[in-house]
Scaffold this active site. Structure first.
Site, PDB file in Angstrom:
ATOM      1  N   LYS A 143      39.118  33.967  51.315  1.00 24.83           N
ATOM      2  CA  LYS A 143      38.527  32.847  50.570  1.00 24.83           C
ATOM      3  C   LYS A 143      38.310  33.210  49.099  1.00 24.83           C
ATOM      4  O   LYS A 143      38.269  34.398  48.753  1.00 24.83           O
ATOM      5  CB  LYS A 143      37.197  32.480  51.218  1.00 24.83           C
ATOM      6  CG  LYS A 143      36.205  33.620  51.164  1.00 24.83           C
ATOM      7  CD  LYS A 143      35.140  33.471  52.233  1.00 24.83           C
ATOM      8  CE  LYS A 143      34.092  34.549  52.071  1.00 24.83           C
ATOM      9  NZ  LYS A 143      33.253  34.671  53.251  1.00 24.83           N
ATOM     10  N   TYR A 178      31.246  39.337  17.243  1.00 25.89           N
ATOM     11  CA  TYR A 178      30.227  38.311  16.977  1.00 25.89           C
ATOM     12  C   TYR A 178      28.834  38.919  16.921  1.00 25.89           C
ATOM     13  O   TYR A 178      28.512  39.823  17.703  1.00 25.89           O
ATOM     14  CB  TYR A 178      30.247  37.249  18.087  1.00 25.89           C
ATOM     15  CG  TYR A 178      31.520  36.450  18.134  1.00 25.89           C
ATOM     16  CD1 TYR A 178      31.892  35.631  17.068  1.00 25.89           C
ATOM     17  CD2 TYR A 178      32.351  36.500  19.243  1.00 25.89           C
ATOM     18  CE1 TYR A 178      33.066  34.893  17.108  1.00 25.89           C
ATOM     19  CE2 TYR A 178      33.515  35.755  19.304  1.00 25.89           C
ATOM     20  CZ  TYR A 178      33.876  34.957  18.229  1.00 25.89           C
ATOM     21  OH  TYR A 178      35.017  34.231  18.272  1.00 25.89           O
TER      22      TYR A 178
HETATM   23  C1  LIG Z   1      33.219  35.735  54.040  1.00 29.76           C
HETATM   24  C2  LIG Z   1      33.030  35.631  55.482  1.00 29.76           C
HETATM   25  C3  LIG Z   1      33.320  36.724  56.333  1.00 29.76           C
HETATM   26  C4  LIG Z   1      33.660  38.085  55.812  1.00 29.76           C
HETATM   27  O1  LIG Z   1      32.468  38.721  55.457  1.00 29.76           O
HETATM   28  P1  LIG Z   1      32.415  40.244  54.972  1.00 29.76           P
HETATM   29  O2  LIG Z   1      30.976  40.551  54.965  1.00 29.76           O
HETATM   30  O3  LIG Z   1      33.027  40.267  53.608  1.00 29.76           O
HETATM   31  O4  LIG Z   1      33.176  41.034  55.945  1.00 29.76           O
HETATM   32  C5  LIG Z   1      33.204  36.515  57.683  1.00 29.76           C
HETATM   33  N1  LIG Z   1      32.831  35.320  58.187  1.00 29.76           N
HETATM   34  C6  LIG Z   1      32.542  34.272  57.401  1.00 29.76           C
HETATM   35  C7  LIG Z   1      32.123  32.991  58.023  1.00 29.76           C
HETATM   36  C8  LIG Z   1      32.618  34.389  56.035  1.00 29.76           C
HETATM   37  O5  LIG Z   1      32.309  33.335  55.263  1.00 29.76           O
END
Ligand SMILES: *Cc1c(COP(=O)(O)O)cnc(C)c1O
Length: 370
Positions: free
Chosen positions: A39, A265
């Site tokens: 994601k 800046y």
């Molecule tokens: C992002 C996510 C994961 C992965 O989590 P990590 O802690 O990075 O391993 C697993 N399940 C869901 C629902 C997530 O949103």
């Protein structure tokens, strides 16, 4: 999307490290299926580059947050199972079914609305979310769970009861009280419930520290595969992982300055006599936090501090000596005998690693290396 292919600024993704880290998850959990969370542009690492790395590393499935992330992976030719872990508007149910994308469901209304737009010829894989204490999505009672499963099974031309999940709010801490509270909730809510082919409750922390207490036939991980130790080495020494992400650029302009000249800046930095100042084509428009002023990048195996405010597209570094244009500048990674880790970089910015990496803009080119 505009990508800066012509400039030296780039993110590197180490295939070797991804494969190593996936193997560590496999070893710790014995999982039959490892779903990798891709994601948010793969935590900012780069969706398609990480998708390719995941395939080569033998990952078995992919988790994303939104529909377009799943469709982009399908368009890139990735055929492995894809789960959307967030809630998608049910009007896209048919599109998900046709692209063999698994949908996450938390209530009956979603299934009814999905069924209304589906043609009943292509079935949609359903992942049922159970809320055990994350308080984000998912059903919170056994009655609601029964209701959902009955509905899915009662519409076999539309839906397949494929998976069930929960998500831990705290799995990477030395205090396991909340983890155990959620696990007990999971066991209570799913007791006597018919389980689908995929039962997945482990994120990185749960997979790496609690594999002996939970089902790990299917796991759903991100953090560890990206090479970041979930507890920052508190629960387990971090050396079992290899860093995946590198961030580098090169000097595009170098000049020697007299004393007392303001840099960038607001002139937050003033040169000393004879100081060599190099300019690097990366800035906060690429997602670099302006807190990184004073961070030590690495040039020819020596540290060089970022001086003056970071601008939108460029920043300046103080060089220990004259260094030619074109010389590599390492923000994250190894250079000579020195290394900046992602953790060093994000600590300096005062931000969590994932806040830093998800901020890295798409205009930075990504390259899969080793
Ligand atoms: C992002 C996510 C994961 C992965 O989590 P990590 O802690 O990075 O391993 C697993 N399940 C869901 C629902 C997530 O949103």
């Amino acid at each position: 999307m505009v990508v800066g292919y012509s400039r030296p600024t780039k993110i590197t993704i180490s295939q070797h490290a991804v494969t190593h880290n996936v193997n560590e998850v496999r070893q710790a959990t014995g999982a039959r299926m490892i779903f990798l969370a891709l994601k948010a542009n793969a935590y900012g690492y780069g969706l398609l580059e990480m998708g390719q790395a995941a395939e080569r590393a033998g990952v078995d499935g992919i988790g994303v947050a939104i529909l377009e992330e799943a469709l982009a992976l399908r368009e890139a030719g990735i055929a492995m199972p894809i789960l959307i872990m967030g809630i998608v508007d049910p009007k896209y149910a048919q599109v998900m079914a046709e692209n063999n994308i698994m949908a996450t469901v938390s209530d009956l209304a979603w299934l009814e609305q999905a069924q209304a737009v589906m043609d009943g010829r292509t079935r949609l894989l359903i992942n049922v979310a159970v809320d055990t204490g994350m308080t984000r999505i998912g059903v919170r009672s056994q009655e609601a769970l029964h209701e959902l499963i009955d509905y899915i099974k009662g519409a076999p031309d539309y839906f397949v009861y494929q998976a069930i999940m929960t998500h831990f709010a705290e799995s990477d801490s030395l205090n396991n009280d909340y983890f155990h509270y959620q696990l007990a909730n999971w066991e209570r809510l799913t007791a006597g419930i018919e389980l689908p082919p995929m039962v997945h409750i482990a994120n990185s922390g749960a997979a790496m520290y609690h594999a002996d207490e939970i089902p790990t036939d299917v796991v759903r991980v991100g953090t560890v595969v990206y090479g970041v130790e979930p507890s920052r080495g508190q629960v387990r020494p971090a050396n079992y992982l290899e860093p995946v992400l590198g961030l580098e650029s090169a000097l595009v302009y170098v000049k020697q300055m007299p004393a007392g000249v303001g840099v960038s800046y607001s002139h937050t930095y003033t040169t000393h006599a004879g100081e060599w100042i190099g300019t690097v084509p990366i800035g906060y428009g690429d997602g670099l936090s302006r807190n990184l002023q004073d961070f030590g990048v690495i040039i020819n195996g020596q540290r060089a501090r970022i001086v003056g405010q970071i601008a939108m597209d460029q920043l300046m570094v103080s060089l220990p000596e004259e260094v030619p244009v074109g010389t590599k500048v390492t923000f994250i990674g190894k250079n000579g005998g020195l290394e900046n880790t992602l953790e060093d970089f994000s600590d300096h910015a005062g931000l969590a690693p994932w806040v830093v990496t998800t901020s890295l803009q798409e205009r930075i080119k990504r390259e899969l290396v080793d």
